[in-house]
Write a protein that holds these residues in place. Structure first.
Motif, PDB file in Angstrom:
ATOM      1  N   ARG A   1       0.840  -1.210   0.000  1.00 42.69           N
ATOM      2  CA  ARG A   1       0.000   0.000   0.000  1.00 42.69           C
ATOM      3  C   ARG A   1       0.869   1.252   0.000  1.00 42.69           C
ATOM      4  N   GLN A   2       1.974   1.250   0.738  1.00 42.31           N
ATOM      5  CA  GLN A   2       2.894   2.387   0.752  1.00 42.31           C
ATOM      6  C   GLN A   2       3.485   2.621  -0.640  1.00 42.31           C
ATOM      7  N   TYR A   3       3.837   1.541  -1.316  1.00 41.85           N
ATOM      8  CA  TYR A   3       4.363   1.676  -2.673  1.00 41.85           C
ATOM      9  C   TYR A   3       3.305   2.275  -3.596  1.00 41.85           C
ATOM     10  N   TYR A   4       2.073   1.784  -3.504  1.00 45.58           N
ATOM     11  CA  TYR A   4       1.009   2.319  -4.348  1.00 45.58           C
ATOM     12  C   TYR A   4       0.816   3.815  -4.091  1.00 45.58           C
ATOM     13  N   ARG A   5       0.861   4.238  -2.822  1.00 46.57           N
ATOM     14  CA  ARG A   5       0.706   5.670  -2.514  1.00 46.57           C
ATOM     15  C   ARG A   5       1.866   6.476  -3.109  1.00 46.57           C
ATOM     16  N   SER A   6       3.075   5.960  -3.030  1.00 44.01           N
ATOM     17  CA  SER A   6       4.234   6.712  -3.544  1.00 44.01           C
ATOM     18  C   SER A   6       4.292   6.697  -5.058  1.00 44.01           C
ATOM     19  N   ALA A   7       3.664   5.729  -5.711  1.00 40.42           N
ATOM     20  CA  ALA A   7       3.732   5.618  -7.168  1.00 40.42           C
ATOM     21  C   ALA A   7       2.623   6.418  -7.862  1.00 40.42           C
ATOM     22  N   ARG A   8       1.696   6.982  -7.113  1.00 38.28           N
ATOM     23  CA  ARG A   8       0.626   7.753  -7.741  1.00 38.28           C
ATOM     24  C   ARG A   8       1.195   9.020  -8.362  1.00 38.28           C
ATOM     25  N   TYR A   9       0.652   9.361  -9.494  1.00 34.32           N
ATOM     26  CA  TYR A   9       1.129  10.576 -10.142  1.00 34.32           C
ATOM     27  C   TYR A   9      -0.009  11.495 -10.551  1.00 34.32           C
TER      28      TYR A   9
END
Length: 47
Positions: free
Chosen positions: A38-46
């Protein structure tokens, strides 16, 4: 006749074959969303 006797004796001396042990299926190990993912998904949002 002696050969048949030896073959029969060889079969009688063989240890019994153990039945295969049933293996319980492992817990589901496919995709599952963890906090790390989930942390990766949040950081990968653009957007």
């Amino acid at each position: 006749a002696l050969g048949a006797l030896a073959a029969a004796a060889g079969q009688a001396a063989a240890p019994p074959v153990a039945a295969p042990v049933a293996v319980e299926p492992a817990a589901y190990v496919g995709y599952h969303e963890t906090e790390h993912i989930r942390q990766y998904y949040r950081s990968a949002r653009y957007w």
